[in-house]
Design an enzyme around this catalytic site. Structure first.
Site, PDB file in Angstrom:
ATOM      1  N   ASP A 218      95.803 -19.314 124.143  1.00 48.18           N
ATOM      2  CA  ASP A 218      94.552 -19.913 123.689  1.00 48.18           C
ATOM      3  C   ASP A 218      93.697 -20.181 124.920  1.00 48.18           C
ATOM      4  O   ASP A 218      93.830 -19.484 125.921  1.00 48.18           O
ATOM      5  CB  ASP A 218      94.825 -21.178 122.876  1.00 48.18           C
ATOM      6  CG  ASP A 218      93.760 -21.438 121.813  1.00 48.18           C
ATOM      7  OD1 ASP A 218      92.603 -21.704 122.196  1.00 48.18           O
ATOM      8  OD2 ASP A 218      94.077 -21.362 120.613  1.00 48.18           O
ATOM      9  N   HIS A 241      92.034 -17.376 126.172  1.00 49.18           N
ATOM     10  CA  HIS A 241      90.720 -17.368 125.534  1.00 49.18           C
ATOM     11  C   HIS A 241      89.616 -17.870 126.453  1.00 49.18           C
ATOM     12  O   HIS A 241      88.522 -18.175 125.995  1.00 49.18           O
ATOM     13  CB  HIS A 241      90.742 -18.194 124.248  1.00 49.18           C
ATOM     14  CG  HIS A 241      91.616 -17.615 123.179  1.00 49.18           C
ATOM     15  ND1 HIS A 241      91.784 -18.214 121.939  1.00 49.18           N
ATOM     16  CD2 HIS A 241      92.377 -16.488 123.147  1.00 49.18           C
ATOM     17  CE1 HIS A 241      92.616 -17.486 121.203  1.00 49.18           C
ATOM     18  NE2 HIS A 241      92.987 -16.430 121.922  1.00 49.18           N
TER      19      HIS A 241
END
Length: 395
Positions: A218, A241
């Site tokens: 993430d 991310h």
């Protein structure tokens, strides 16, 4: 000479006493029953309690080897500076149901001034089984999974030369901290690990993250509300991310974010590079100001630069009203490398609160994929453009 020798003989024992008095006392968990391949929760808690009560600097040692740990909370305030020296690997249970406090992190350290965490060791969250069961993207009543490390209300401290690995949820949560540095800190998890943000930092001030490698599933670093003066430098991010401000806006009591500096960072194969995300149709009206991104390399990044003020993953919100959060005083300079997708930069600001005082320049991005040429998308923004702009910005 005789007088000098006599003085030296009298002074040296006193000097030795002063030096030894300042040397950290060592509290090895082995002296409290902590053994490899066994649960060290009680031993670590006892060693910490005695070290925290010491009136001189102290060090709690987890020696080399592999140790099991159910769950622990290490609390201050302590009477003197304290160090947690992790030389070995500490491993969490694979089943999160084995943790007694389902709402707490696996390891929590809170209310400590002058904390040092170091030693070259590993905090292994053992999260592979938990990722497979994580359905929080579609299930609002999903089971809350534990963060590996939670630092709450820590001041004047440093966390360095340790690794957090395979957390079940966020790797590190930082809340209510001031003047804390993460240096040569490593986050390690595969790209498909669910919701494993590297560091989530919120409601803190004067936080430095430098010389770190973050590989996760993430956000490498996610920035929550109430953040002031966060300096991020020399970070290698990927997989992951990217570095994100937000998401913000869902809570009515969220606080302003100001003073975010991201410099000399490299993103490798990430979903995003630098990102700001806010929710539409949400109550918060906070401001995001004083954002500065400079000297950044994008290597095959899907969205190198993105402001998304209509952030709504898994259709968890309505899009009938725009975000009430304003982004302002933002600079984006010297961004170079490659974009995996043809839209290299997206500046999708809020219709209700357009972005203000945004300066963009010295951009040099090429397309690493088969599609092209590169383009940018802009809405509700009139940026000041300086230097090179490749691709053209808001054309």
């Amino acid at each position: 000479m005789k007088m000098a020798s006599k003085f030296t003989l009298l002074f040296l024992p006193l000097l030795a006493y002063i030096v030894n008095a300042q040397e950290p006392a060592t509290f090895d968990i082995g002296n409290y029953g902590g053994k490899p391949d066994a649960n060290i929760a009680e031993a670590l808690s006892c060693a910490w309690k005695e070290a925290c009560a010491a009136t001189t600097p102290s060090t709690v040692v987890v020696p080399k080897g592999t140790f099991m740990l159910d769950q622990v909370k290490l609390a201050g305030p302590c009477k003197a500076p304290i160090e947690l020296q992790v030389q070995g690997t500490i491993q969490a249970p694979s089943d999160y149901n084995d943790l007694p406090d389902k709402d707490a992190a696996w390891i929590t350290i809170h209310y400590v001034d002058h904390l040092t965490v170091q030693g070259g060791g590993v905090f292994d969250g053992n999260g592979k089984e938990a990722w497979a069961k994580n359905d929080c993207g579609t299930n609002p009543d999903c089971v809350k999974l534990p963060t590996n490390l939670s630092f709450n209300f820590i001041t004047n401290s440093i966390i360095r030369d340790v690794t957090t690995q395979d957390s079940k949820n966020f790797h590190v949560n930082v809340l209510g901290c001031k003047n804390v540095t993460f240096q040569q800190f490593t986050v390690s998890a595969p790209g498909d690990s669910v919701n494993t943000d590297g560091l989530h930092i919120s409601r803190s001030e004067g936080i430095n993250v430098t010389d770190c490698v973050i590989k996760t599933g993430d956000d490498c670093i996610s920035i929550g509300d109430g953040m002031k003066e966060l300096h991020i430098e020399k970070i290698t991010c990927g997989p992951g991310h990217g570095i994100s401000v937000g998401s913000l806006g869902r809570g009515a009591t969220e606080e302003d974010v100001t003073g975010i500096y991201v410099k000399n960072c490299t993103f490798i194969g990430t979903q995003n590079g630098i990102r700001v995300k806010t929710w539409p149709s949400a109550p918060a009206e906070l401001k995001i100001t004083d954002l500065h991104y400079e000297d950044i390399i994008m290597d095959n990044v899907e969205n190198p630069i993105i402001i998304d003020q209509a952030y709504c993953p898994y259709n968890q919100c309505k899009l009938d009203s725009p975000s009430l959060i304003q982004v302002s005083q933002m600079t984006v300079k010297n961004i170079r490398g490659t974009s995996k997708t043809p839209v290299a930069m997206t500046f999708a600001c809020s219709e209700a609160k357009p972005c203000e005082n945004v300066e963009i320049g010295d951009i040099d991005l090429a397309c690493s994929g088969t599609e092209g040429p590169l383009t940018t998308k802009c809405a509700n923004i009139k940026p000041t453009l300086v230097g090179k702009q490749n691709p053209p910005i808001c054309a």
